[in-house]
Design an enzyme around this catalytic site. Structure first.
Site, short mmCIF file in Angstrom:
data_model
loop_
_atom_site.label_atom_id
_atom_site.label_comp_id
_atom_site.label_asym_id
_atom_site.label_seq_id
_atom_site.Cartn_x
_atom_site.Cartn_y
_atom_site.Cartn_z
N ARG A 36 -3.19 78.00 -2.49
CA ARG A 36 -2.17 78.05 -2.46
C ARG A 36 -1.69 77.94 -1.28
O ARG A 36 -0.75 77.75 -0.79
CB ARG A 36 -2.35 79.98 -2.93
CG ARG A 36 -1.26 80.80 -2.72
CD ARG A 36 -0.35 82.49 -2.88
NE ARG A 36 -1.68 83.10 -3.00
CZ ARG A 36 -2.16 83.61 -1.62
NH1 ARG A 36 -1.63 83.48 -0.60
NH2 ARG A 36 -3.55 84.18 -2.22
N TYR A 52 23.91 74.22 -12.03
CA TYR A 52 22.78 74.07 -12.65
C TYR A 52 22.67 76.05 -13.38
O TYR A 52 22.75 76.87 -12.85
CB TYR A 52 21.33 74.08 -11.84
CG TYR A 52 19.74 73.34 -13.56
CD1 TYR A 52 20.12 73.09 -14.30
CD2 TYR A 52 19.54 75.00 -13.36
CE1 TYR A 52 18.92 73.18 -15.47
CE2 TYR A 52 18.53 74.87 -14.37
CZ TYR A 52 18.42 74.14 -15.12
OH TYR A 52 17.01 74.38 -16.05
N ASP A 96 21.38 70.64 -3.75
CA ASP A 96 20.31 70.63 -5.50
C ASP A 96 20.82 68.76 -5.21
O ASP A 96 21.65 68.42 -6.11
CB ASP A 96 20.37 71.66 -6.41
CG ASP A 96 19.71 70.98 -7.75
OD1 ASP A 96 19.50 70.10 -8.26
OD2 ASP A 96 20.18 71.91 -8.56
N LYS A 103 12.49 66.14 -13.77
CA LYS A 103 13.77 64.98 -13.16
C LYS A 103 13.26 63.64 -12.90
O LYS A 103 11.85 63.39 -13.65
CB LYS A 103 15.04 65.68 -13.03
CG LYS A 103 14.68 66.49 -13.63
CD LYS A 103 15.40 67.20 -14.84
CE LYS A 103 14.90 68.71 -15.14
NZ LYS A 103 16.05 69.50 -14.58
C1 LIG Z 1 16.24 71.23 -14.25
C2 LIG Z 1 16.96 71.80 -13.23
C3 LIG Z 1 16.99 72.21 -12.69
C4 LIG Z 1 15.15 73.93 -12.38
O1 LIG Z 1 13.60 72.78 -12.46
P1 LIG Z 1 13.03 73.54 -13.21
O2 LIG Z 1 12.13 71.64 -12.82
O3 LIG Z 1 13.52 73.12 -14.57
O4 LIG Z 1 12.54 74.59 -12.81
C5 LIG Z 1 17.74 72.88 -11.33
N1 LIG Z 1 19.11 72.08 -11.07
C6 LIG Z 1 18.65 71.30 -11.04
C7 LIG Z 1 20.09 70.25 -11.52
C8 LIG Z 1 18.06 70.64 -12.79
O5 LIG Z 1 18.66 69.93 -13.65
#
Ligand SMILES: *Cc1c(COP(=O)(O)O)cnc(C)c1O
Length: 385
Positions: free
Chosen positions: A49, A101, A173, A198
């Protein structure tokens, strides 16, 4: 030799570093615990962890790509966002963009409702709104550029400068572009984070997150919290994401080539009312994109003529595109933000953010472009009947 090129950095991560067996590819270390050498004689890792060799390699690689100090790998992208929230107290104010998001919007609004911090939601391109928000001396400002699903852009360097003048930390982000196309830390941000689900993993088979800090000090604070609350990512997921990362630059190249053609095709289609793509000169954020990005990415959205009925017909008549949430995988995906990714937002908030019922979002994949266009052409033709 110090390597800076992203293609080389991505490919060489962990290659030929195994002193024990000479494994060319870095192995997955699944062990949850590590033996001490002797009484009170710890090795680099003691418990997974807290630290794990596979996860550490992935985190260090992303930190290098983002040109930051510390990379922290989390179980999901949302866990990375939640980790940042550990820096906040009830006296602190947070500023988030109105079109961030959906999951981030839900997290910040619900934690604020519970009194964990004060929240201001604004359009960061509205200068007056930004000035008023910064006058509240926020502790943290979240930036998402390009935004989801309308691909609005924020000038990261300019907004960050204004935030730093009032002592706010800036977290960006970078999920939609990846370090292959945008480097927020070099534009002044303090934290950059990703949903590695992603583009970074890129094969739609891992859910994960990563966060990189500019300074060692902030990185150590957040790494302490990541271990404390137990949101660090698994070794197996780190291995897969690292494998995906190796082809990030070449995938992005093909994604972008295809996206440009899809955007132009949609723009000239009579069944489409508007296309949101930063690569177009008439896109409101085009100049900002040119300044701070090294490409326009492969996300775009558009309004289908005929409202939600036409959207349904479009979806029913596609075969290459999959109707699914998420983005950034090699396969082309299509979605309806209002009922899918942004369903956690009240309809009034959706409309405020420009998310209408006829809005459709596409994550352009790396399939053969003629097949992508033929599928869209067929779907759109049927949608207008
Ligand atoms: C998918 C996404 C998130 C969240 O990520 P997860 O892996 O689904 O928890 C945050 N910001 C953006 C822009 C995203 O596309």
């Amino acid at each position: 030799m110090s390597i800076k090129n992203i293609n080389t950095l991505a490919v060489t991560a962990g290659i030929n570093k195994d002193a024990h067996h000479g494994a060319v590819v870095a192995p997955i270390h699944l062990s949850s615990t590590y033996a001490l050498k002797g009484f009170n004689e710890k090795r680099q890792f003691d418990y997974s962890r807290t630290g794990n060799p596979t996860r550490a390699l992935f985190g260090e690689t992303i930190a290098e790509l983002e040109q930051g100090s510390v990379g922290i790998v989390t179980g999901t992208g949302m866990a990375a966002v939640h980790l940042i929230c550990q820096l906040l107290t009830p006296e602190d104010t947070v500023v988030i963009p109105h079109d961030c998001y959906g999951g981030s919007f839900r997290l910040f609004t619900h934690l604020a409702k519970r009194g964990q911090f004060k929240l201001i939601v604004i359009d960061q391109n509205d200068q007056q709104a930004l000035t008023d928000a910064l006058a509240q001396k926020p502790k943290l400002v979240l930036i998402e550029s390009p935004s989801n699903p309308l691909l609005r852009l924020v000038d990261i360097e300019e907004v960050t400068k204004a935030c730093h003048e009032v002592g706010a930390l800036v977290a960006v982000d970078n999920t939609f572009l990846s370090p292959a196309l945008q480097l927020p830390l070099t534009l002044g941000a303090d934290i950059v984070f990703h949903s590695t689900t992603k583009y970074i993993n890129g094969h739609s088979d891992v859910v994960g997150g990563v966060l990189v800090t500019k300074t060692q000090e902030l990185g150590e604070t957040l790494a302490w919290w990541a271990n404390c609350i137990g949101i660090t990512g698994s070794a197996f997921d780190s291995f897969l994401a690292l494998r995906g990362l190796k082809t990030l630059p070449v995938r992005i190249k093909q994604h972008q080539e295809n996206a440009l053609q899809v955007a132009s095709f949609l723009k000239n289609h009579s069944g489409v009312d508007a296309v949101y793509f930063p690569g177009f000169e008439d896109h409101a954020g085009h100049q900002i994109a040119k300044k701070q990005q090294s490409g326009y990415g492969s996300m775009l959205s558009f309004e289908v003529k005929g409202g939600v009925e036409a959207v349904k017909k479009l979806f029913d008549n596609l075969s290459l595109f999959t109707l699914a949430q998420s983005l950034g995988g090699v396969e082309s995906l299509i979605s309806h933000p209002s009922t899918m990714t942004h369903a956690g937002m009240e309809i009034a908030d959706q409309l405020e953010a420009g998310i209408t019922q006829s809005l459709v979002r596409i994550s352009v994949g790396i399939e053969f472009i003629d097949d992508i266009l033929a599928d869209l052409a067929h779907g759109l033709e049927q949608s207008q009947k």
